[in-house]
Design a protein around this motif. Structure first.
Motif, PDB file in Angstrom:
ATOM      1  N   VAL A  42       0.812  -1.213   0.021  1.00  0.00           N
ATOM      2  CA  VAL A  42      -0.025  -0.013  -0.083  1.00  0.00           C
ATOM      3  C   VAL A  42       0.754   1.445   0.289  1.00  0.00           C
ATOM      4  N   ALA A  45       2.347   1.821  -3.360  1.00  0.00           N
ATOM      5  CA  ALA A  45       1.594   1.972  -4.505  1.00  0.00           C
ATOM      6  C   ALA A  45       1.139   3.280  -4.534  1.00  0.00           C
ATOM      7  N   VAL A  46       0.934   4.182  -3.148  1.00  0.00           N
ATOM      8  CA  VAL A  46       0.826   5.555  -3.228  1.00  0.00           C
ATOM      9  C   VAL A  46       1.968   6.146  -3.424  1.00  0.00           C
ATOM     10  N   VAL A  78      -6.786   2.020  -1.474  1.00  0.00           N
ATOM     11  CA  VAL A  78      -5.724   1.294  -2.077  1.00  0.00           C
ATOM     12  C   VAL A  78      -5.919   0.028  -1.827  1.00  0.00           C
ATOM     13  N   GLY A  82      -1.630  -3.551  -3.435  1.00  0.00           N
ATOM     14  CA  GLY A  82      -1.012  -2.435  -4.147  1.00  0.00           C
ATOM     15  C   GLY A  82      -1.607  -2.330  -5.635  1.00  0.00           C
ATOM     16  N   TYR A  84      -4.229  -1.742  -7.106  1.00  0.00           N
ATOM     17  CA  TYR A  84      -5.590  -0.660  -7.595  1.00  0.00           C
ATOM     18  C   TYR A  84      -5.733   0.144  -6.601  1.00  0.00           C
ATOM     19  N   LEU A  85      -6.134   1.142  -7.263  1.00  0.00           N
ATOM     20  CA  LEU A  85      -6.358   2.495  -6.186  1.00  0.00           C
ATOM     21  C   LEU A  85      -7.520   3.320  -6.833  1.00  0.00           C
TER      22      LEU A  85
END
Length: 252
Positions: A42, A45-46, A78, A82, A84-85
């Motif tokens: 997570v 990903a951000v 999120v 990690g 998909y958002l």
């Protein structure tokens, strides 16, 4: 909006809210007590999607296997892996409740709480205070002047008006300097009233919170004046007539 982050490529941009975010340093994710460990996926990903945006908090969301992430004052969701958002409103269908707006109100309360009390120009009721409004205002804005004419009526209804500065023109302009003069006046209440009425006010300078207020307004998403915030973080954009405003405050 959903994004598959498994492939390479440049970081995506999520609409207009990322404007100005690049200047912020990436911070570690702060997990509220009891929220459990946030997967590294997570965090990554951000960072991959929004680059140097500051990640402020993360917690489990109402959607299974998704985390609610607060980054640069915005709310993102999120997936735990990690991949998909999405950035948008999440609704609880049965309750007809906007859960994302609830989270945004939390953000606004936190940001507003950072304003120093003595940096605001406060018009308080003579009697009991039933409601408090923080109003980002420009001293030369026509609708701000119209709102200010109704401040005595709001005070009579138990509404405290707390002005923060949000000049619509940049530093060095006459209007911006008038905001500074209001905040540096010996009698700030009188100077505010005179400025809103279009009367001349004495030029004054001092250490002042005008730029700090402006930056706080930007973090809150202020785009024009007046913008009003209630104590619970609800926002009213633009001029709202006195009676309608009191009705909305009473409804909660």
């Amino acid at each position: 909006m959903a994004a598959d982050l498994s492939s390479g490529g440049n970081a995506m941009r999520i609409g207009g809210w990322l404007a100005g975010v690049a200047a912020l340093a990436l911070a570690s994710v702060n997990v509220p007590a009891g929220a459990g460990e946030v997967p590294e996926t997570v965090r990554n990903a951000v960072q991959r999607l929004v680059g140097t945006a500051a990640v402020e908090t993360a917690r489990a969301s109402p959607v299974p296997d998704f985390f609610e992430v607060r980054a640069a004052g915005e709310i993102l969701y999120v997936s735990a892996d990690g991949r998909y958002l999405f950035h948008g409103n999440l609704y609880a269908v049965a309750e007809r409740r906007n859960l994302t707006e609830d989270a945004r109100r939390e953000v606004r309360r936190d940001v507003l709480g950072g304003l120093e009390e003595d940096s605001l120009i406060v018009f308080a009721p003579a009697g009991e205070t039933k409601h408090r409004l923080t109003v980002f205002t420009d001293v030369d804005c026509p609708y701000c002047a119209k709102f200010h004419l109704e401040v005595p009526d709001l005070n009579s209804a138990g509404v405290e008006v707390r002005y923060a500065a949000w000049p619509r023109t940049p530093p060095g302009t006459e209007s911006h300097d008038r905001s500074i003069s209001v905040w540096c006046a010996g009698d700030r209440h009188r100077a505010m009233t005179d400025a809103k009425a279009g009367r001349d006010i004495a030029h004054a300078s001092c250490p002042n919170p005008v730029q700090e207020h402006y930056e706080t307004g930007r973090r809150l998403g202020v785009e024009g004046t007046p913008t009003l915030f209630t104590e619970d973080g609800t926002v009213f954009g633009g001029y709202v007539p006195f009676r309608e405003l009191v009705r909305r405050l009473e409804q909660g």
